[in-house]
Design an enzyme around this catalytic site. Structure first.
Site, PDB file in Angstrom:
ATOM      1  NE  ARG A   1      -3.852  -0.095   1.921  1.00  0.00           N
ATOM      2  CZ  ARG A   1      -4.954  -0.413   2.603  1.00  0.00           C
ATOM      3  NH1 ARG A   1      -5.293   0.274   3.671  1.00  0.00           N
ATOM      4  NH2 ARG A   1      -5.716  -1.423   2.227  1.00  0.00           N
TER       5      ARG A   1
ATOM      6  CG  HIS B   1      -6.660  -1.713  -5.596  1.00  0.00           C
ATOM      7  ND1 HIS B   1      -5.360  -1.927  -5.200  1.00  0.00           N
ATOM      8  CD2 HIS B   1      -7.136  -0.745  -4.774  1.00  0.00           C
ATOM      9  CE1 HIS B   1      -5.065  -1.125  -4.199  1.00  0.00           C
ATOM     10  NE2 HIS B   1      -6.122  -0.400  -3.913  1.00  0.00           N
TER      11      HIS B   1
ATOM     12  CE1 TYR C   1     -22.343  14.468 -12.363  1.00  0.00           C
ATOM     13  CE2 TYR C   1     -21.103  14.616 -10.303  1.00  0.00           C
ATOM     14  CZ  TYR C   1     -22.312  14.566 -10.981  1.00  0.00           C
ATOM     15  OH  TYR C   1     -23.488  14.605 -10.278  1.00  0.00           O
TER      16      TYR C   1
END
Length: 408
Positions: A37, A83, A127
């Site tokens: 990570r 993931h 968006y």
């Protein structure tokens, strides 16, 4: 007084002293956080989430010469295949890769609202649109030629690369920052051309000194600009992998159109919120505990537009240059107009976190490229051999047919 709770002896609870449980449980967790990570691989300069974003977009064929994909489409594909975490972790990482004020060479070409240096968040992923940037293709080039090891994904249903080919030293070019358990990393970005020149110099002479390398890699090259102070501090950080360098905003005192003096700021420190910084200066003018000369400030405004960044601190008409200089020096001392850029060059090498000097990073990257080129050459050789055997077989078949025809 808290009531003591007695645990029944027949409920299969295993009582273990904490000093025994911690090494067995917390240490593996800490290692996984660092490896999976928070820390980048020294070879491609990417954390797993960034690597999966680039590879996922590549598999979707979201190339620079193709139409944009909806960001939610890319994120969903990465979540489903590579993931298995929250969508915000993937989209948040993708936003940083698309921001030219956060990433020196953006790896994602974003379309829509991707945030600003004032701390504005990017629009929701439903968006915005995205695709790979041209330089991102250099990170993935030749991946279909077996140049890197492919490993199983979390469900053993897909293959993903353990590292990308990375045909340029991305760790130094784009830098990185991250916090793991008990360890952190902070590598500032550098100029692409300078890093490549430095790499070539190191390839020609492995005994080159850090000071000689700095003839090519002169120091960090931050996306938001600014002035770095302290060449010796940079050299020390490159030598040891740790240190800090002073970063100052690019600003000057000039006569404004109003005829008054003003401090004009055209470059702010890296990773600093421009709006908050200007607001903090405005708040200081109202507090009596600060320099009295701050009372000469009459206006603080942001004149930034699509042509560039420009912020102005305007003084009273009676203010002379000496007072303006005194205010400028005070603001550098008390605000983030001047700050420190930390060096903590930690990355994963052979799966283990290491603090590395500049030369060590170049060494690991160069070894990675040797491995990539060797693997590519071996595969091309195998393909050529197979073609040769096919042609050889075809020629033998023709010779046999000729013998049959002659016999007939």
């Amino acid at each position: 007084m808290a009531k003591k709770i007695e645990i029944p002896k027949d409920n299969n609870i295993i009582m273990t002293p904490i000093e025994e449980a911690m090494p067995d449980n917390y240490l593996p967790y800490a290692v996984e956080v660092a490896r999976e990570r928070a820390l980048p691989d020294v070879r491609d300069g990417l954390k797993p989430v960034h690597r999966r974003i680039l590879y996922g977009a590549y598999m979707l064929k979201a190339f620079p010469d193709k139409p944009y994909y909806k960001s939610a489409r890319i994120v969903g594909d990465i979540l489903g295949k590579y993931h298995p975490h929250g969508d915000s972790s993937v989209y948040g990482a993708m936003v940083i890769l698309a921001q030219d004020f956060a990433t020196r060479k953006p790896l994602i070409d974003g379309h829509g609202n991707w945030g600003s240096q004032d701390g504005d968040n990017a629009a929701a992923m439903r968006y915005t649109e995205a695709r790979l940037s041209p330089i991102a293709l250099e990170m993935i080039r030749d991946i279909d030629k077996g140049v890197v090891e492919m490993v199983n994904n979390y469900s053993d249903t897909e293959k993903e690369p353990s590292v990308l080919p990375s045909r340029y030293p991305n760790l130094l070019v784009n830098g990185t920052f991250g916090i793991a358990v008990g360890i952190a990393t902070n590598i500032p970005p550098h100029n692409l051309g300078e890093v490549i020149d430095g790499l070539l110099a190191y390839a020609d002479n492995n005994e080159i000194t850090t000071k000689q390398l700095m003839q090519y890699i002169k120091g960090p090259d931050l996306p938001t600009g600014g002035i770095l102070i302290g060449r010796n501090a940079i050299e020390s950080a490159y030598e040891t992998g740790e240190g800090k360098v002073t970063l100052r905003s690019k600003m000057k005192i000039e006569v404004l159109e109003s005829g008054r003096l003003g401090i004009v700021i055209t470059e702010f420190p890296y990773r600093k919120n421009k709006a908050k910084l200007l607001q903090s200066i405005s708040d200081m003018t109202a507090e009596k505990k600060h320099l009295k000369a701050l009372e000469s400030i009459v206006d603080i405004r942001d004149e930034s537009d699509r042509t560039g960044l420009r912020s102005v601190i305007e003084f009273k008409k009676s203010t002379n240059r000496d007072i303006a200089t005194k205010v400028l020096n005070y603001l550098m001392k008390k605000t983030e107009l001047q700050c420190n850029v930390p060096f903590n060059m930690v990355a994963l090498a052979n799966g283990k976190p290491q603090t590395m000097s500049l030369k060590t990073i170049l060494k690991h990257y160069l070894n990675h490229q040797k491995d990539v080129v060797t693997r590519r050459t071996q595969m091309e050789l195998e393909v050529a051999k197979n073609r040769f055997h096919i042609i050889e077989g075809f020629i033998k078949a023709i010779d046999v047919m000729d013998e049959i025809i002659i016999t007939i």
